[in-house]
Design a protein around this motif. Structure first.
Motif, PDB file in Angstrom:
ATOM      1  N   ARG A 102       0.814  -1.213   0.000  1.00  0.00           N
ATOM      2  CA  ARG A 102       0.000   0.000   0.000  1.00  0.00           C
ATOM      3  C   ARG A 102       0.851   1.268   0.000  1.00  0.00           C
ATOM      4  N   LYS A 103       2.050   1.185   0.571  1.00  0.00           N
ATOM      5  CA  LYS A 103       2.859   2.383   0.758  1.00  0.00           C
ATOM      6  C   LYS A 103       4.165   2.372  -0.024  1.00  0.00           C
ATOM      7  N   ASN A 104       4.674   1.182  -0.328  1.00  0.00           N
ATOM      8  CA  ASN A 104       5.981   1.092  -0.977  1.00  0.00           C
ATOM      9  C   ASN A 104       5.981   0.012  -2.046  1.00  0.00           C
ATOM     10  N   ILE A 105       6.912   0.162  -3.007  1.00  0.00           N
ATOM     11  CA  ILE A 105       7.187  -0.865  -4.003  1.00  0.00           C
ATOM     12  C   ILE A 105       8.673  -1.180  -3.922  1.00  0.00           C
ATOM     13  N   SER A 123      21.207 -15.318  -4.013  1.00  0.00           N
ATOM     14  CA  SER A 123      21.362 -14.239  -4.993  1.00  0.00           C
ATOM     15  C   SER A 123      20.034 -13.523  -5.135  1.00  0.00           C
ATOM     16  N   PHE A 124      19.704 -12.719  -4.135  1.00  0.00           N
ATOM     17  CA  PHE A 124      18.403 -12.057  -4.137  1.00  0.00           C
ATOM     18  C   PHE A 124      18.435 -10.966  -3.082  1.00  0.00           C
ATOM     19  N   SER A 125      18.299  -9.722  -3.486  1.00  0.00           N
ATOM     20  CA  SER A 125      18.371  -8.633  -2.522  1.00  0.00           C
ATOM     21  C   SER A 125      17.646  -7.414  -3.079  1.00  0.00           C
ATOM     22  N   PRO A 126      17.038  -6.589  -2.204  1.00  0.00           N
ATOM     23  CA  PRO A 126      16.372  -5.365  -2.675  1.00  0.00           C
ATOM     24  C   PRO A 126      17.395  -4.338  -3.122  1.00  0.00           C
ATOM     25  N   ILE A 127      17.136  -3.719  -4.268  1.00  0.00           N
ATOM     26  CA  ILE A 127      18.056  -2.716  -4.796  1.00  0.00           C
ATOM     27  C   ILE A 127      17.429  -1.335  -4.880  1.00  0.00           C
ATOM     28  N   SER A 128      16.111  -1.265  -4.801  1.00  0.00           N
ATOM     29  CA  SER A 128      15.470   0.044  -4.931  1.00  0.00           C
ATOM     30  C   SER A 128      14.101  -0.009  -4.278  1.00  0.00           C
ATOM     31  N   MET A 129      13.647   1.145  -3.809  1.00  0.00           N
ATOM     32  CA  MET A 129      12.323   1.254  -3.208  1.00  0.00           C
ATOM     33  C   MET A 129      11.680   2.560  -3.663  1.00  0.00           C
ATOM     34  N   PHE A 130      10.432   2.454  -4.086  1.00  0.00           N
ATOM     35  CA  PHE A 130       9.664   3.627  -4.463  1.00  0.00           C
ATOM     36  C   PHE A 130       8.604   3.866  -3.387  1.00  0.00           C
ATOM     37  N   PRO A 131       8.611   5.038  -2.766  1.00  0.00           N
ATOM     38  CA  PRO A 131       7.684   5.295  -1.648  1.00  0.00           C
ATOM     39  C   PRO A 131       6.273   5.619  -2.123  1.00  0.00           C
TER      40      PRO A 131
END
Length: 408
Positions: A102-105, A123-131
């Protein structure tokens, strides 16, 4: 007896007070949403939507760990971002995996979130977040080189700029942003659905009883790059359309592999959209209206000089004699208006009385040009037809106008 030969009775006399009981459960979650990314299934647990369960490689039924226990392999979406958000929808975007709340991608990079052996690394990690989050369970999809999602601010696009290491977000619905915001606020979440109709190059968004369609086809002669040295891109040309009627009142939409759009409507009815040779809406004629933006006919660039419209030259691609109503609104105050009723085959050319605040004289018709008189700094063109015959395509139109001196 037969029962005695097939029934074995085990004594529980050895059990005493204080013994513990272990209840085994299946590792398969109750999935609220599912998605496949590089051979692994990702399931949002309906009992805890902050948890995403991951299946085995190329086996959607295997949700056990590599050690063989019935504990499922999972990761916590809520622990990956600053707020205790929960997962709603998922999509693959090139080499990225997107999980939207609801708040982030969150965008994850990598293809293997589970180590198959103790020697392997994850081999899996978050690289970016859109608020900015999504509105509904069906408001996130991959469209070519872009990731498209529906937020309370409209239809957003995440794409790569210049190379794969830079991501940029833009609002595709900027021209209708204020209008669309109000519609999204009033609509129930289960009435917000987005899908891709590649046959027409349409990105379609259902909001309540209306459908907003974005035609993303670039116009001929236009390129995406504006300045290669500065690594900037120009958004591709496109236009927005609005549908109502029976098409917008469907409950679900599905695009088959052959490109057919199937619509699931009320009372268990299933419809096929965009059928060759059919130009009505399940037997009903419907009104089609094209409205341009506010245009500023001037050369070599836009200015605030007063213009005086004389003609319009539309180009229609039609297989029948379809009539059109062409209206010109001169000036944003709407004081100068003119209407022409024309035929696609050119055998009917009716020129009504112009309604303008200034007298500019009459005009005639030359070849395929139609008299359309208006006066103002800008003009909006509205073309309407209620004909149920087809095909019916408005290719383009040319405006002929005089330009007066500069205004102080």
């Amino acid at each position: 007896s037969a029962v005695g030969n097939n029934l074995t009775v085990t004594s529980v006399a050895a059990q005493v007070a204080g013994d513990s009981l272990i209840f085994l459960k299946s590792a398969m979650p109750i999935a609220a949403n599912g998605h496949v990314h590089y051979g692994r299934g990702y399931l949002i647990d309906a009992r805890d939507r902050r948890r995403v369960t991951v299946t085995g490689k190329n086996n959607s039924e295997d949700v056990t760990t590599d050690a063989g226990t019935i504990d499922s392999a999972a990761f916590r979406y809520a622990d990956q971002q600053p707020e205790a958000d929960y997962a709603i929808d998922m999509a693959s975007f090139q080499r990225f995996f997107a999980i939207a709340g609801r708040k982030n991608i969150l965008l994850f990079s990598g293809t293997d979130p589970v180590a198959d052996t103790s020697a392997d690394t994850v081999s899996f990690s978050p690289i970016s977040m859109f608020p900015q989050g999504v509105i509904s369970d069906d408001s996130l999809l991959s469209l070519g080189n872009d990731l498209v999602f529906v937020s309370p601010d409209g239809v957003q696009s995440v794409g790569q700029i210049y190379d794969a290491t830079h991501l940029n977000r833009s609002n595709l619905s900027e021209p209708i942003k204020e209008f669309l915001r109000g519609k999204l606020q009033d609509a129930a979440t289960d009435q917000v659905i987005i899908w891709h109709y590649p046959r027409r190059s349409w990105l379609m968004l259902k909001v309540g009883d209306e459908i907003f369609s974005f035609n993303y086809s670039a116009y001929l002669g236009e390129t995406g790059l504006t300045n290669v040295d500065q690594k900037t891109l120009r958004s591709p040309a496109g236009s927005w359309s609005q549908f109502d009627g029976k098409l917008a009142r469907q409950n679900a939409y599905f695009v088959r592999q052959n490109g057919d759009l199937v619509c699931c409507g009320p009372n268990g009815r299933v419809y096929t959209f965009d059928v060759d040779g059919t130009w009505d809406d399940d037997g009903e004629a419907y009104k089609t209206e094209y409205a341009s933006a506010w245009l500023t006919p001037s050369t070599p660039r836009k200015n605030v000089k007063m213009k005086q419209g004389i003609y319009i030259k539309p180009i229609f691609e039609t297989g029948d004699d379809i009539r059109y109503r062409i209206e010109a609104i001169g000036g944003m105050d709407g004081l100068s208006r003119d209407v022409a009723i024309v035929s696609a085959q050119g055998d009917e050319q009716t020129i009504p009385q112009a309604q303008i605040p200034h007298v500019i004289g009459g005009s005639g018709i030359a070849q395929s040009k139609y008299s359309l008189r208006w006066r103002g700094e800008q003009v909006k063109i509205i073309i309407t037809t209620e004909d149920s015959r087809g095909p019916d395509v408005i290719s383009r139109f040319t405006i002929y106008a005089n330009e007066f001196g500069a205004r102080a």
